[in-house]
Design a protein around this motif. Sequence first.
Motif, PDB file in Angstrom:
ATOM      1  N   UNK A   1       0.753  -1.253   0.184  1.00  0.00           N
ATOM      2  CA  UNK A   1      -0.014  -0.063   0.205  1.00  0.00           C
ATOM      3  C   UNK A   1       0.862   1.171  -0.057  1.00  0.00           C
ATOM      4  N   UNK A   2       2.128   1.195  -0.161  1.00  0.00           N
ATOM      5  CA  UNK A   2       2.994   2.206  -0.144  1.00  0.00           C
ATOM      6  C   UNK A   2       2.975   3.033  -1.470  1.00  0.00           C
ATOM      7  N   UNK A   3       2.354   2.814  -2.318  1.00  0.00           N
ATOM      8  CA  UNK A   3       2.442   3.412  -3.625  1.00  0.00           C
ATOM      9  C   UNK A   3       1.878   4.766  -3.772  1.00  0.00           C
ATOM     10  N   UNK A   4       0.729   4.980  -3.270  1.00  0.00           N
ATOM     11  CA  UNK A   4       0.297   6.496  -3.031  1.00  0.00           C
ATOM     12  C   UNK A   4       1.330   7.592  -2.526  1.00  0.00           C
ATOM     13  N   UNK A   5       1.836   6.914  -1.426  1.00  0.00           N
ATOM     14  CA  UNK A   5       2.894   7.703  -0.813  1.00  0.00           C
ATOM     15  C   UNK A   5       4.207   7.884  -1.621  1.00  0.00           C
ATOM     16  N   UNK A   6       4.519   6.678  -2.075  1.00  0.00           N
ATOM     17  CA  UNK A   6       5.622   7.090  -3.190  1.00  0.00           C
ATOM     18  C   UNK A   6       5.356   8.041  -3.954  1.00  0.00           C
ATOM     19  N   UNK A   7       4.231   7.865  -4.865  1.00  0.00           N
ATOM     20  CA  UNK A   7       3.930   8.966  -5.823  1.00  0.00           C
ATOM     21  C   UNK A   7       3.848  10.260  -5.149  1.00  0.00           C
ATOM     22  N   UNK A   8       3.407  10.529  -3.931  1.00  0.00           N
ATOM     23  CA  UNK A   8       3.332  11.831  -3.263  1.00  0.00           C
ATOM     24  C   UNK A   8       4.466  12.235  -3.250  1.00  0.00           C
ATOM     25  N   UNK A   9       5.722  11.534  -2.795  1.00  0.00           N
ATOM     26  CA  UNK A   9       7.021  12.041  -2.406  1.00  0.00           C
ATOM     27  C   UNK A   9       7.606  12.500  -3.743  1.00  0.00           C
ATOM     28  N   UNK A  10       7.493  11.603  -4.797  1.00  0.00           N
ATOM     29  CA  UNK A  10       8.246  12.075  -6.044  1.00  0.00           C
ATOM     30  C   UNK A  10       7.574  12.609  -7.060  1.00  0.00           C
ATOM     31  N   UNK A  11       6.181  12.892  -6.909  1.00  0.00           N
ATOM     32  CA  UNK A  11       5.521  13.565  -8.124  1.00  0.00           C
ATOM     33  C   UNK A  11       4.547  14.481  -7.670  1.00  0.00           C
ATOM     34  N   UNK A  12       4.177  14.581  -6.346  1.00  0.00           N
ATOM     35  CA  UNK A  12       3.135  15.703  -5.986  1.00  0.00           C
ATOM     36  C   UNK A  12       3.427  17.283  -6.267  1.00  0.00           C
ATOM     37  N   UNK A  13       4.816  17.661  -6.266  1.00  0.00           N
ATOM     38  CA  UNK A  13       5.096  18.878  -6.623  1.00  0.00           C
ATOM     39  C   UNK A  13       4.611  19.159  -7.943  1.00  0.00           C
ATOM     40  N   UNK A  14       5.245  18.529  -8.705  1.00  0.00           N
ATOM     41  CA  UNK A  14       5.149  18.605 -10.192  1.00  0.00           C
ATOM     42  C   UNK A  14       3.696  18.539 -10.716  1.00  0.00           C
ATOM     43  N   UNK A  15       2.743  17.456 -10.126  1.00  0.00           N
ATOM     44  CA  UNK A  15       1.571  17.113 -10.414  1.00  0.00           C
ATOM     45  C   UNK A  15       0.730  18.362 -10.170  1.00  0.00           C
ATOM     46  N   UNK A  16       0.941  18.687  -8.809  1.00  0.00           N
ATOM     47  CA  UNK A  16      -0.151  19.803  -8.339  1.00  0.00           C
ATOM     48  C   UNK A  16       0.007  21.051  -9.191  1.00  0.00           C
ATOM     49  N   UNK A  17       1.422  21.346  -9.356  1.00  0.00           N
ATOM     50  CA  UNK A  17       1.758  22.915  -9.938  1.00  0.00           C
ATOM     51  C   UNK A  17       1.167  22.694 -11.383  1.00  0.00           C
ATOM     52  N   UNK A  18       0.995  21.500 -12.264  1.00  0.00           N
ATOM     53  CA  UNK A  18       0.317  21.420 -13.275  1.00  0.00           C
ATOM     54  C   UNK A  18      -1.138  21.666 -13.277  1.00  0.00           C
ATOM     55  N   UNK A  19      -1.720  21.209 -11.876  1.00  0.00           N
ATOM     56  CA  UNK A  19      -3.131  21.467 -11.806  1.00  0.00           C
ATOM     57  C   UNK A  19      -3.425  22.818 -11.531  1.00  0.00           C
ATOM     58  N   UNK A  20      -2.595  23.768 -11.286  1.00  0.00           N
ATOM     59  CA  UNK A  20      -2.856  25.287 -10.859  1.00  0.00           C
ATOM     60  C   UNK A  20      -3.692  25.175  -9.674  1.00  0.00           C
ATOM     61  N   UNK A  21      -3.226  24.116  -8.617  1.00  0.00           N
ATOM     62  CA  UNK A  21      -4.035  24.013  -7.360  1.00  0.00           C
ATOM     63  C   UNK A  21      -3.475  25.353  -6.619  1.00  0.00           C
ATOM     64  N   UNK A  22      -4.294  26.217  -5.857  1.00  0.00           N
ATOM     65  CA  UNK A  22      -4.215  27.189  -5.169  1.00  0.00           C
ATOM     66  C   UNK A  22      -3.709  28.420  -5.741  1.00  0.00           C
ATOM     67  N   UNK A  23      -4.040  28.485  -6.995  1.00  0.00           N
ATOM     68  CA  UNK A  23      -3.656  29.901  -7.924  1.00  0.00           C
ATOM     69  C   UNK A  23      -4.879  30.773  -8.035  1.00  0.00           C
ATOM     70  N   UNK A  24      -6.216  30.100  -7.489  1.00  0.00           N
ATOM     71  CA  UNK A  24      -7.220  31.200  -7.741  1.00  0.00           C
ATOM     72  C   UNK A  24      -7.661  31.348  -6.461  1.00  0.00           C
ATOM     73  N   UNK A  25      -8.772  32.327  -6.505  1.00  0.00           N
ATOM     74  CA  UNK A  25      -9.197  32.625  -5.090  1.00  0.00           C
ATOM     75  C   UNK A  25     -10.807  32.273  -5.287  1.00  0.00           C
ATOM     76  N   UNK A  26     -11.343  31.754  -4.196  1.00  0.00           N
ATOM     77  CA  UNK A  26     -12.857  31.291  -4.113  1.00  0.00           C
ATOM     78  C   UNK A  26     -13.774  32.534  -4.561  1.00  0.00           C
ATOM     79  N   UNK A  27     -13.332  33.695  -4.557  1.00  0.00           N
ATOM     80  CA  UNK A  27     -14.389  34.821  -4.959  1.00  0.00           C
ATOM     81  C   UNK A  27     -14.342  34.958  -6.551  1.00  0.00           C
TER      82      UNK A  27
END
Lengths: 231, 245
Positions: B131-157
């Motif tokens: 079950x470690x695969x989700x953790x491994x993906x998070x460690x190695x790819x989260x930064x790149x993946x989430x930046x591609x998704x543009x998470x946190x660049x918008x405002x709720x307004x």
Amino acid sequence: MNIKEGTFSYEDYTASIHKSGRIGLSIALVMLLAAPFVFSLVTGASIQWDGFAKASIAVCIIYIPSCIVEYLIYVPLLGPGASYLAFITGNITNLKLPCAFNARETAGAEVGSKENEIVSTLSVATSSLVTMLVIFIGVLALIPLTPLLENPVLKPAFDNVIPALFGALGFQYFRKSLKLTAIPLVFMTALCVAVPSMTGSTSFLIIACGALAIGARYVFFRKGWISEVKR
Amino acid sequence: MSYLESANSLPLYLIVGVVLLFIAGLCLLFIVKSYRAGLAIGMDRKVLIKAVTSSASFTVLPSISILLGVIALAGSLGVPVAWLRLSVIGNLQYEATVAEMAAENMGTSLDSSLLTLDHLVTILAVMTFGIIWGCLLSIFTMKKYSSKLAIGRRSSAKGGGFASIAMTAMMIGLCSTFVGSYLSQALRTTTFVPFLTALVSALFMALFDALSRRRSLQFLDSFSLALSMLAGMIGSIIFTAGGIR
């Protein structure tokens, strides 16, 4: 991130979340993987590598694809801060995801926004701590608590926590669009009536039903059958 | 020392305690960071505190259900292993399935009278490794993946766009999966309790939703989900006592 001096930068916050997440998860993962070896040292037992290899191959064939799909789906929904914690603490589908969604609804934050990222992180972190605390108290009180929790009268309540969760959560979401709800609900019901074994495969069917609902939402909107799903 | 005595020995509790303490510390660190960031971007302190309190109240009942999983697994694997495995990664369905698969592959089963400590550490290794695969993906790819998704660049307004609508649709799909499976059980077999429990829970959610619109009862909003679940669970006891399956 320097809030006190009024020089807060969201980019710095995100970078610090990634740094803490990567370092924290790496250490936690090493500790978890080391646990069987430390247990072996303490008890004098040894890992049966033949059995480990055979079982791990079977487990990985089943779970690696689902881990990858879950990762691809959950990160956009939760944001990185909540995702780091969700992937190390587990119980994502049945607890962390609904919990974060509930907090997001309460806060009125939009998906992909800074507010959603912050609220989701707070929600998943709190949920993880509460779960750990409840289990810790339960473990401490295991002997006096076991007869109560395993009482046949109370047993149906604990057997039906998930139906109770998705009944309440279902009301919150189904009322946003009954037309849209009909598509995945009828699909799932018909599938499980036709193929009863599917009832036990909900973790895989979530992805199918989710995709169906998103696809239906798109088609409905294009055809002008619904103007907007209430958020 | 018997198998279960060794599997429940104090050193194993201490090892598990250290691992969980570290993960709890990580959660606290993220709470502090995100709370301070929320204030810094101008979020209302009340909204942030509400996110914490509503999540805490929401989590209590499902956590008791997870505790029952610990009790169930502790009978064969001992409390420390069950405690560790159900506090991190995975879930009860995964842990129980994989423990059984690992035991079968070693020619035994999840029965404390048949298991040895060798089996126990092997089962724990398989449960962790699988079950470690989700953790491994998070460690190695989260930064790149989430930046591609543009998470946190918008405002709720500014509104959530298609992502927000798609997420609502995704949640409708998620709830439909579970509710549909309970409905199919009620239609196909004589198992009505899961569907009726969901129905009671939904009705109470509607009631709390209506009540919390009143100014004097707005506090109910944070607890409506937990209270509705509790009502559904009490309903399941009544249905079962009434002879409904």
